[in-house]
Each structure stands twice: as C-alpha cells, then as structure tokens.
Scaffold this active site. Structure first.
Site, mmCIF file in Angstrom:
data_model
loop_
_atom_site.group_PDB
_atom_site.id
_atom_site.type_symbol
_atom_site.label_atom_id
_atom_site.label_comp_id
_atom_site.label_asym_id
_atom_site.label_seq_id
_atom_site.Cartn_x
_atom_site.Cartn_y
_atom_site.Cartn_z
ATOM 1 N N ASP A 259 0.871 -1.182 0.000
ATOM 2 C CA ASP A 259 0.000 0.000 0.000
ATOM 3 C C ASP A 259 0.903 1.226 0.000
ATOM 4 O OD1 ASP A 259 -2.261 1.862 0.554
ATOM 5 O OD2 ASP A 259 -3.323 -0.006 0.951
ATOM 6 N N HIS B 2 -2.845 3.408 -4.543
ATOM 7 C CA HIS B 2 -2.315 2.934 -3.256
ATOM 8 C C HIS B 2 -0.887 2.406 -3.418
ATOM 9 C CE1 HIS B 2 -5.740 3.222 -0.476
ATOM 10 N NE2 HIS B 2 -6.496 2.997 -1.530
ATOM 11 N N ASP C 110 -8.761 -0.314 -5.936
ATOM 12 C CA ASP C 110 -9.674 0.618 -5.273
ATOM 13 C C ASP C 110 -9.094 2.030 -5.201
ATOM 14 O OD1 ASP C 110 -7.747 -0.596 -3.545
ATOM 15 O OD2 ASP C 110 -8.707 0.413 -1.855
ATOM 16 N N GLU C 111 -9.994 2.985 -5.090
ATOM 17 C CA GLU C 111 -9.678 4.377 -4.752
ATOM 18 C C GLU C 111 -8.528 4.948 -5.576
ATOM 19 O OE1 GLU C 111 -10.965 4.472 -0.106
ATOM 20 O OE2 GLU C 111 -9.028 3.561 -0.511
ATOM 21 N N PHE D 23 -13.994 -4.743 9.939
ATOM 22 C CA PHE D 23 -13.708 -4.945 11.358
ATOM 23 C C PHE D 23 -12.686 -3.937 11.891
ATOM 24 C CE2 PHE D 23 -14.902 -9.753 10.937
ATOM 25 C CZ PHE D 23 -16.207 -9.394 10.676
ATOM 26 N N ASP D 24 -12.304 -2.979 11.026
ATOM 27 C CA ASP D 24 -11.523 -1.850 11.574
ATOM 28 C C ASP D 24 -12.465 -0.811 12.192
ATOM 29 O OD1 ASP D 24 -12.458 -1.353 8.946
ATOM 30 O OD2 ASP D 24 -10.812 0.028 8.478
ATOM 31 N N TRP E 112 -8.371 -3.581 8.112
ATOM 32 C CA TRP E 112 -7.470 -2.520 7.630
ATOM 33 C C TRP E 112 -6.720 -1.954 8.822
ATOM 34 C CZ3 TRP E 112 -6.802 -2.363 2.625
ATOM 35 C CH2 TRP E 112 -7.825 -2.793 1.778
ATOM 36 N N GLU F 137 -4.731 0.972 9.365
ATOM 37 C CA GLU F 137 -4.269 2.348 9.611
ATOM 38 C C GLU F 137 -4.218 2.643 11.113
ATOM 39 O OE1 GLU F 137 -6.547 1.518 7.333
ATOM 40 O OE2 GLU F 137 -6.705 3.007 5.723
HETATM 41 C C1 ACM Z 1 -11.034 -0.344 0.501
HETATM 42 O O1 ACM Z 1 -11.503 -0.346 1.641
HETATM 43 N N1 ACM Z 1 -10.414 0.730 0.039
HETATM 44 C C2 ACM Z 1 -11.138 -1.486 -0.377
#
Ligand code: ACM
Length: 531
Positions: free
Chosen positions: A188, A259, A323-324, A416-417, A466, A468
């Site tokens: 990422d 990412h 994604d994104e 689940f974050d 995730w 972070e």
């Molecule tokens: C994501 O949560 N960006 C896949």
C-alpha cells in the site's frame, strides 16, 4: 385431563461455532485418556498429526498415531459415500467405544477435528498441561458442511506491519472458525511488505515506513513500536505452507494502480511526477504520487512482480487491488494522456480498466484468476475477473448479474476496523464507523435481487482488518474477535434458523476457548449481550 407431555430432551449447550448443519446429542460421555490412539489412513495422516498436536499440550497425552482403525481410537478416514457433504463436509460420531471423523475429502476431516476440539472442555486450548480436568466429550452425532466456499479474513500488513508469528497465530484462529481464505494485503502507500528479488528497493526502501510515519498528524493515535518491516520470500513460503496445513488458501494482494506510493518512492519512474518533470510540467501540483503510470515499462514491472508472487502463492486467485484510484495524476501526466489516446480510450476510467485487463490477461495466461475491489467494474470488467464488493453491495450485484464471481465485503457488515461500541466509547482509537457484533451476525451475503443462478456467483464473504489505526497485534485481535465468530457463522452455517439470541448462548462458552488461546478479543458489552 392433561395432554400427553413428550419427553423433553434438553439439548446441552455445546457452544459450537460456527453452528453445524445437524447435531444430535445422546446421553453419556466419552472420556479421552492416554490409552487412546489416533487411527488414520494415507489420506488423513497429516490431519491426524494435527489432531494429536492439538490434544497433547493441555492433556499431556502423546497419543500414538497408527493405521488400526477401530475401537478405542479417534478414527480419521475418507468415505466416498459422503460426497453429498462436499469436499469440506464431515460426519463426527462420539460413541461409547470410539470417535469417528469421516469426510469425503481431507478438508472435511480437518473441519471435523476443529469441531471435536470444541467438544472438549475449553482448557484443551491451553498451551501446557492442565491438571484435574477429566477430558470428557458428550456422545454426539454431527453432520456438517459449509454454505460458502470463500470464508475469508483479510489483513492489512502494509499500513502497520505484523510479524510472521502473529500471522500464523491468526491462521490458527481462522482454522478454528473454519475460515479458509486469508487475504493478505501486502502493499500500500505506507509500505511494501514482500521481498521481490528483481526489485530490491521495494523492500530496502519501500518497507521502512508505515502509516504513522507517513501520516505524522496521526502518529499519536496510531504509532507502531517498530515502524516498517517486510517478509522475505522464505518467510512467505513458511506462512503459505502453515496456511495450507490448515486448509487455508492465501490470496496475496499487490495493489495497483493506486495505493502505490511505497513502490513509487522506491522506483520513481513508476509514477507520474517523473514523467511530468521530463516534459517540463508542474509536477509539484501532483500531490502525493501514489498511482502507477500506464507506460509499457510499468506494466512490465508489475507483471514481473506478479511472476514472483505467483511462484510463492499457489492459489488460483491473485488480488490486484484497484480501489480508490486518484485519476488526477493521469490527467496531469502528458505521457499518460498520450497513452490513453493512442489506445483509443475515452477517459481515465477506461484507462484503469485497460490497466486491469493487462493484468487479467497476464494472470489468465498463467492459469490464475484476477480479483480486485469493486472499482475494477468501472470502465468495463476484464473477462475472467472476480470482484470484492466493498462500497456496499451494488458492485457485487452488477458483477454477479454479468456473470462474474463475487466475494461480499461491504463496509456495512464486514469492516472490522470499525468501532464495536457506539461512538467508540471505551475503545482504543479506530478508523471510525460502527459495526457491532449483532450487525455482523445479521449479514446475509446473497443480495435478494439475485436470481438463484446469479447467486451462484457469490463465492462467500470476508471480514476486513485494515490497519491504519491498528498499530499492534493485540489490537488486531481486539478488532477481529468476536466479530469473526459471527462472520464464521454467516459464511458456514445455514441461514434458515439463524438467531442472534441463540448465537449468544453459544458464544459464551466459545469465548472461554478464545481466552484459553490467549486471543485479546473484545469482551462483548451489555448492548452486545442483549438479544
Ligand atoms: C477499501 O476499503 N479501500 C477497499
């Protein structure tokens, strides 16, 4: 006159999670002692070794493993007559003189073993000898098989790195819950965590950072003790093997085209700022350069990376993120624009789609399948690609309707974050959101608008971790459990008689198992416990 009152046999609460298809408890108990053996065939030897190792620490019994199936043994074998139960189904019988676990395939026997562990007193999950516990199991017949073939757990080790040993502990926790796909988010913006021999700077440079380093404003909320880290290819092979021993397939994720700051910082020619500089543009306007440019050499770089990845991960699916994607850098990069026009594409969405198709064709030519987040649907989906529907369920619906396979991963029920308590009161800092246990349990992976044929494209569902705001492993477990207990039931058990209240009665004894395994799960609060 009183009516006839039938004998009410009160079923004891065995606390089985995920709930099996059918459970018939009989009167009586079987006591395991050191005179027992584990009896196996060629097909079940490795599962037998595992069972022996599960039983040994807490009981102190080193049960012999041999081929003499019969009385006085835990018999593990395959039976072609059980094909109706599928490759992961099993039958488990605890009788007065023997225990039989039979499956159509070894995976089924393995899941029967996981259920057997749950029939023991919860101290069986302890790592050293427990004295004074009679190791008694109820007489029971269980028949069981999973509802979905993709029962996933995702873990982001790019934002904050996790040690190999912790990942392996997590794989054990997955196996107990009969989860079978580990989606390993390895790259990422904040870090590149997998050694690629051809491109050493990816780890020499790209692995040194993490979320708190790259987002200094967040450091007080989310700081790792040791930033960065990566897995060598030997480490990866160990984890993949550890997973395979537990019938878990590892799906690696190499994020692209967005990412990707860690890779671009390692090799700036992969990004857009360098290209803009080359043609004399205002590259400073680009902001953080975290999107790969669409040049032939960058496509070749990624295919070379995927070649090494495929050597390490034998599973069918390779995840390429998708994604994104910030399309701004492509808009400002004249070389990217030139490419877009040369390819006859309409816009940057189509360029992203083209990008993913390059990977899809490459992976397909190697006998693999591409999977990505639902943004890969924009601008047209590559032919064999599968989708993870995370921005709600619409991506999943449209993918399934157009004949693509889908794994349901909506934020609403599987992130689940998110916090487990309303407004996060009393919880460690998380990314936001609110996903209480009951909402995970309530999740139905098949959207009602799908026809039965379309619904076959829903391979299953998966919980996301995730990282972070998950800087250390105990916190990862806190976010994961007990929500994965609920998700395990969503993807394994039949939905027809699903009841949150009844799940809670089974969860209570199950949490004792998690405690014995030293999993730092979140204690459900009064809101969670109220059915
Ligand atoms: C994501 O949560 N960006 C896949």
């Amino acid at each position: 006159m009183f009516g006839f009152i039938p004998h009410q046999s009160v079923q004891p609460n065995l606390g089985l999670i995920p709930k099996p298809l059918s459970v018939q408890v009989q009167d009586g108990q079987f006591e395991i002692n050191s005179d027992m053996r584990v009896a196996v065939t060629d097909d079940t030897t490795s599962v037998g070794l595992k069972l022996r190792n599960y039983i040994c620490p807490a009981t102190g019994f080193i049960l012999p493993l041999n081929r003499s199936l019969g009385r006085g043994a835990i018999n593990l074998r395959l039976d072609n007559h059980l094909s109706d139960l599928g490759p992961e189904g099993y039958r488990l019988d605890v009788k007065s003189d023997r225990i039989d676990i039979t499956g159509y395939k070894p995976a089924g026997v393995f899941y029967g073993v996981q259920t057997l562990r749950e029939l023991f007193p919860s101290d069986i999950f302890r790592a050293a000898k427990v004295s004074g516990v009679p190791w008694r199991l109820p007489y029971v017949r269980i028949e069981d098989k999973p509802r979905f073939s993709w029962r996933g757990a995702h873990m982001d080790v790019a934002r904050h790195f996790e040690q190999k040993r912790f990942v392996e502990k997590f794989l054990d926790e997955m196996a107990l819950h009969k989860l079978n796909v580990f989606h390993w988010h390895l790259t990422d913006d904040n870090g590149w965590r997998i050694e690629i021999k051809q491109y050493p700077r990816l780890t020499e440079f790209g692995s040194k950072s993490d979320f708190s380093v790259m987002n200094p404003k967040e450091a007080t909320r989310s700081r790792s003790v040791i930033p960065g880290g990566y897995y060598t290819q030997d480490d990866i092979r160990e984890v993949v093997r550890y997973a395979a021993d537990r019938f878990i397939t590892v799906v690696p994720e190499i994020e692209m085209p967005g990412h990707s700051a860690a890779a671009i910082l390692s090799y700036p020619e992969l990004g857009n700022a360098e290209a803009i500089k080359r043609v004399g543009g205002d590259y400073k306007a680009i902001g953080r350069d975290n999107v790969y440019n669409p040049s032939d050499s960058t496509i070749a770089f990624l295919q070379n990376v995927l070649t090494e990845v495929m050597e390490l991960f034998p599973g069918k699916f390779i995840h390429v993120g998708g994604d994104e994607v910030d399309k701004g850098p492509w808009k400002r990069n004249p070389e990217a624009q030139e490419k877009l026009h040369a390819l006859g594409l309409k816009d940057e969405d189509e360029l992203q789609s083209w990008f993913v198709r390059q990977m899809d064709a490459f992976l397909t030519s190697k006998g693999r399948r591409l999977i990505g987040w639902d943004e890969i649907l924009e601008g047209g989906l590559a032919p064999g690609a599968a989708v993870m529907s995370w921005r709600g369920i619409d991506g999943g619906i449209s993918a399934a309707k157009s004949g693509h396979d889908v794994v349901m991963t909506p934020t609403s029920n599987t992130y689940f974050d998110y916090y487990q308590a309303k407004d996060g009161i009393g919880e460690p800092v998380a990314i936001g959101g609110y996903l209480p246990l009951r909402l995970v349990y309530a999740y139905e992976p098949i959207p009602p608008s799908l026809s039965p044929d379309e619904a076959k494209h829903v391979l299953g569902a998966q919980g996301q971790l995730w990282s972070e705001y998950i800087p250390e492993p105990r916190h990862m477990e806190y976010q994961a459990f007990p929500r994965f207990c609920a998700l395990a039931e969503v993807v394994w058990s039949e939905p027809k008689d699903r009841s949150y209240a009844e799940f809670l009665t089974r969860l209570k004894p199950h949490l004792e198992r998690l405690r014995a395994m030293d999993i730092a799960f979140r204690e459900p609060d009064s809101n969670d416990w109220s059915p």
